[in-house]
Design an enzyme around this catalytic site. Structure first.
Site, PDB file in Angstrom:
ATOM      1  N   LYS A   1       0.879  -1.180   0.000  1.00 51.71           N
ATOM      2  CA  LYS A   1       0.000   0.000   0.000  1.00 51.71           C
ATOM      3  C   LYS A   1       0.909   1.219   0.000  1.00 51.71           C
ATOM      4  O   LYS A   1       1.451   1.608   1.028  1.00 51.71           O
ATOM      5  CB  LYS A   1      -0.866  -0.045   1.269  1.00 51.71           C
ATOM      6  CG  LYS A   1      -2.204   0.643   1.183  1.00 51.71           C
ATOM      7  CD  LYS A   1      -2.140   2.125   0.980  1.00 51.71           C
ATOM      8  CE  LYS A   1      -1.655   2.916   2.159  1.00 51.71           C
ATOM      9  NZ  LYS A   1      -1.404   4.339   1.802  1.00 51.71           N
TER      10      LYS A   1
ATOM     11  N   GLU B   1       9.907   1.280  10.526  1.00 50.69           N
ATOM     12  CA  GLU B   1      10.959   2.259  10.214  1.00 50.69           C
ATOM     13  C   GLU B   1      10.317   3.628  10.329  1.00 50.69           C
ATOM     14  O   GLU B   1       9.488   3.987   9.483  1.00 50.69           O
ATOM     15  CB  GLU B   1      11.488   2.047   8.789  1.00 50.69           C
ATOM     16  CG  GLU B   1      12.224   0.760   8.556  1.00 50.69           C
ATOM     17  CD  GLU B   1      13.591   0.741   9.197  1.00 50.69           C
ATOM     18  OE1 GLU B   1      14.020   1.767   9.755  1.00 50.69           O
ATOM     19  OE2 GLU B   1      14.225  -0.314   9.140  1.00 50.69           O
TER      20      GLU B   1
ATOM     21  N   CYS C   1      14.306  10.496   6.373  1.00 53.11           N
ATOM     22  CA  CYS C   1      14.161  10.188   7.796  1.00 53.11           C
ATOM     23  C   CYS C   1      15.495  10.237   8.531  1.00 53.11           C
ATOM     24  O   CYS C   1      15.552  10.591   9.699  1.00 53.11           O
ATOM     25  CB  CYS C   1      13.535   8.824   7.951  1.00 53.11           C
ATOM     26  SG  CYS C   1      14.434   7.576   7.012  1.00 53.11           S
TER      27      CYS C   1
ATOM     28  N   GLU D   1      10.333  16.053  14.564  1.00 49.28           N
ATOM     29  CA  GLU D   1      10.732  15.911  13.163  1.00 49.28           C
ATOM     30  C   GLU D   1       9.946  16.911  12.311  1.00 49.28           C
ATOM     31  O   GLU D   1       8.722  16.939  12.340  1.00 49.28           O
ATOM     32  CB  GLU D   1      10.427  14.486  12.699  1.00 49.28           C
ATOM     33  CG  GLU D   1      10.919  14.211  11.305  1.00 49.28           C
ATOM     34  CD  GLU D   1      10.577  12.802  10.843  1.00 49.28           C
ATOM     35  OE1 GLU D   1       9.396  12.422  10.889  1.00 49.28           O
ATOM     36  OE2 GLU D   1      11.509  12.088  10.425  1.00 49.28           O
TER      37      GLU D   1
END
Ligand code: NAD
Length: 492
Positions: A187, A263, A297, A395
Site C-alpha cells: 500500500k 521504520e 528520515c 521531526e
C-alpha cells in the site's frame, strides 16, 4: 512526461496489481508534480473490496503455490525484476523527479539506481543462505534427538510506504520479502501512486513473478492502510512512515498479535568536535540538511557545534544553505527541490512560526521560496534555541537545520541522545579514535564518522527508541521476513 510505461495513464487512472492482473478502477485520484502543481494524471483509488481481493490473492499464493519453498524460482524472479526495472530506468527516473520532487542527482543513487541493483544482492543472499542448520544430536531428558533449525518465510506481508523515497523504501521491502519466500500486499503513499503503479506494471508484464505474489493497491485514503494492518490474514507488517502512524499501526497489530517491523522518524544529530575542520563539517551538514528538501528520515537536522565557535559555525552553515537555495528537481545541479505537498509546506511553516515563538532566529531562510507555483521552502538555519525546544525535538521533514552549541564531547553525546528518536547521526573530528568513541556512544541505528556513508544493501538500517523496531537491508533486514522453526527427530 511520456513513455511506454506511463503514456497510457494520461487518459485513465494508473492500474493496481491484484492477483496478477492490472486493474484500473472506475474511481481515480490525482497525482501531481510538487514543483509545478501540474496534475500528471490519476491513479486508481482502491476500495476496501480491492484490498480484500489483494490480501486474499497473497494468502492463496503463499499457501497454495510453491513460491514459499522454491528458492531458485524466487532468485530468478528477483533478478528478472532488477533487469526489467533497469531497462525502464530512464522513464522511472523522470517519473520519480516529477511525482516525488526528487533532485535528479539522487536518482542515480539511493532514489532509484541503487535500490534497483540491490535486488540482485537479495537474490544472491537467498541463493547462498543457510536455510537449515544442523544442531546435531543431543539427549534432552535422556532421549536421543537429532535437531535442526530451519528458516521459513513469515507469510503474507503488508508493506506500507511513505512518499519520500518511493522506490528505495518499496524495493528495500520487496527484495528481502520476496527473497525470503513471502507474498506481499503493498500500500504505497497517496502522494506517489504512479511510482508504485509503474512497478506493478513491470512485475505483471515483464517478470515471471506468479499471480498473487505481489499485489499493489493504490488509494487516496490512509484508511486503506489502517484496514490492511488490522486484517487477520496478514502475518507481518513492514511499515515505513511517521512515528505517530507507526504507533497506530502497532496498536492495530496488537489485536491479532501480528508481527510489526517499523521504520519511523528521526531528529538526528550532526556532531562537530572541537578538533574538526569546522568549515568542511558545517558545509557538509548544510548540504545534508538541504538534500531533497530535508525529506529524509535519517537526515541530520540538529547541528551540534563547539560553543566557542558557535557564531562562526552559524555563519558558515547559513552561507552554505543560502548558496544551495532551491532548484528545479530536474536540473543536474539541484540539491534542494520542492516539498511534497501544500500540506507538508504548511506543516513546515507551522514549525518555522513555532521556532520564533520559542525564541529562535533564522540565520538564513525561514520562509517560502519565491516561486509562482509549487511547494517550496528555503533552506533554513535556526539558531538561539536549546535542545528542549519543540523545534529541536520534533521531526520537521523540511530543509530546516537547528544549530545548538555543545561544551565538549560528553555534552555533545548528551544532547544528541536527549531525543525521543534514535535513527542516525554523524560525528566529525580531527582525531579518528576520538570521533569513533563519540560515535559508539550514540543511541542510534546508524552513524557516519567523518563523512562515511553507511547506506548499502548489506548494511542494516533502522532505529533505536521511537525511530522504529527492526532493521531494513542487510542480512538482518532479510531475516525480519523469516520465521524460525526447530525440528527434533527421535534418533533410531
Ligand atoms: P505517514 O506516516 O503519514 O504515512 C506513511 C504510510 O502510512 C502511507 O502509505 C499512509 O497512507 C499510511 N498510513 C497512514 N495512516 C495509517 C494507518 N493508521 N495505518 C496504516 N497505514 C497508515 O508518513 P509520510 O508522511 O508518508 O512519510 C514521512 C514519514 O516517514 C516521516 O516521519 C519519515 O521520517 C518517515 N520515514 C521513515 C523512514 C525510515 O526508514 N525510518 C524512511 C522514510 C520515511
Amino acid at each position: 512526461m511520456s513513455g511506454p510505461l506511463l503514456g497510457a495513464w494520461r487518459d485513465r487512472p494508473s492500474p493496481m496489481l491484484i492477483d496478477g492482473e492490472l486493474i484500473s478502477g472506475r474511481r481515480g485520484f490525482p497525482t501531481a508534480d510538487p514543483a509545478t502543481e501540474d496534475v500528471l494524471g490519476e491513479a486508481t483509488d482502491g476500495t476496501a473490496a480491492d484490498l480484500d481481493r489483494a490480501i486474499d490473492a497473497a494468502h492463496r499464493a503463499f499457501h497454495r503455490t510453491g513460491w514459499a519453498t522454491d528458492h531458485r524460482r524466487r532468485v530468478h524472479c528477483l533478478r528478472q525484476l532488477r533487469d526489467a526495472l533497469t531497462r525502464h530506468a530512464g522513464e522511472l527516473r523522470e517519473l520519480t523527479i516529477r511525482e516525488a520532487g526528487v533532485p535528479r542527482f539522487l536518482t542515480f543513487g539511493a532514489q532509484l539506481d541503487t535500490p534497483v541493483s540491490d535486488l540482485g544482492w537479495f537474490a544472491d543472499l537467498a541463493e547462498r543462505y543457510d536455510w537449515t542448520r544442523d544442531l546435531g544430536r543431543a539427549e534432552p531428558m535422556g532421549i536421543p534427538s537429532d535437531r535442526r533449525v530451519t528458516r521459513e518465510p513469515a507469510g503474507v506481508v503488508a508493506a506500507i510506504t511513505p512518499w519520500n523515497f518511493p522506490h528505495q523504501i518499496t524495493l528495500a521491502k520487496l527484495g528481502p520479502a520476496l527473497a525470503a519466500g513471502n507474498t506481499v500486499v503493498l500500500k504505497p503513499a497517496p502522494d506517489t501512486p504512479w511510482c508504485a503503479a509503474a512497478l506493478g506494471r513491470i512485475i505483471a508484464e515483464e517478470t515471471d513473478i506468479p499471480p498473487g505474489v505481489v499485489n499493489i493497491v493504490t488509494g487516496a485514503d490512509h484508511a486503506l492502510g489502517a484496514r490492511l494492518v488490522a486484517d487477520p490474514r496478514i502475518d507481518l507488517i513492514s511499515f515505513t512512515g511517521s512515528t505517530a502512524t507507526g504507533k497506530a499501526v502497532m496498536r492495530a497489530a496488537a489485536e491479532n498479535l501480528t508481527r510489526v517491523f517499523l521504520e519511523l522518524g528521526g531528529k538526528s544529530a550532526f556532531i562537530v568536535l572541537d578538533d574538526a575542520d569546522l568549515r568542511a563539517a558545517c558545509s557538509y551538514a548544510a548540504f545534508t540538511a538541504a538534500t531533497h528538501a530535508g525529506q529524509g528520515c535519517a537526515i541530520t537536522t540538529r547541528l551540534l557545534v563547539p560553543r566557542a565557535r558557535h557564531d562562526e559555525a552559524v555563519e558558515i552553515t547559513a552561507r552554505a544553505l543560502a548558496r544551495i537555495g532551491v532548484g528545479d528537481p530536474g536540473d543536474d545541479g539541484t540539491v534542494c527541490g520542492p516539498v511534497i505537498s501544500a500540506r507538508q509546506r504548511d506543516r513546515i511553516e507551522g514549525y518555522l512560526a513555532l521556532a520564533v515563538k520559542e525564541g529562535g532566529a533564522f540565520a538564513t531562510g525561514g520562509r517560502r521560496a519565491a516561486r509562482d507555483r509549487g511547494h517550496w521552502i528555503e533552506p533554513t538555519l535556526i539558531n538561539g534555541l536549546t535542545n528542549d525546544a519543540r523545534t529541536a525535538r520534533e521531526e520537521i521533514f523540511g530543509p530546516v537545520l537547528v544549530i545548538l552549541p555543545h561544551d565538549g564531547d560528553d555534552d555533545a553525546v548528551r544532547i544528541a541522545n536527549d531525543s525521543p528518536y534514535g535513527l542516525s547521526g554523524a560525528v566529525h573530528g580531527g582525531d579518528r579514535e576520538r570521533a569513533r568513541a563519540v560515535a559508539r556512544r550514540l543511541r542510534t541505528g546508524t552513524v557516519s564518522v567523518n563523512g562515511g556513508i553507511w547506506y548499502g544493501a548489506d548494511v542494516p538500517f533502522g532505529g533505536y527508541k521511537q525511530s522504529g523496531i527492526g532493521r531494513e537491508m542487510g542480512v538482518a533486514g532479510f531475516e525480519e521476513y523469516l520465521e524460525t522453526k526447530s525440528i527434533a527427530e527421535g534418533a533410531p
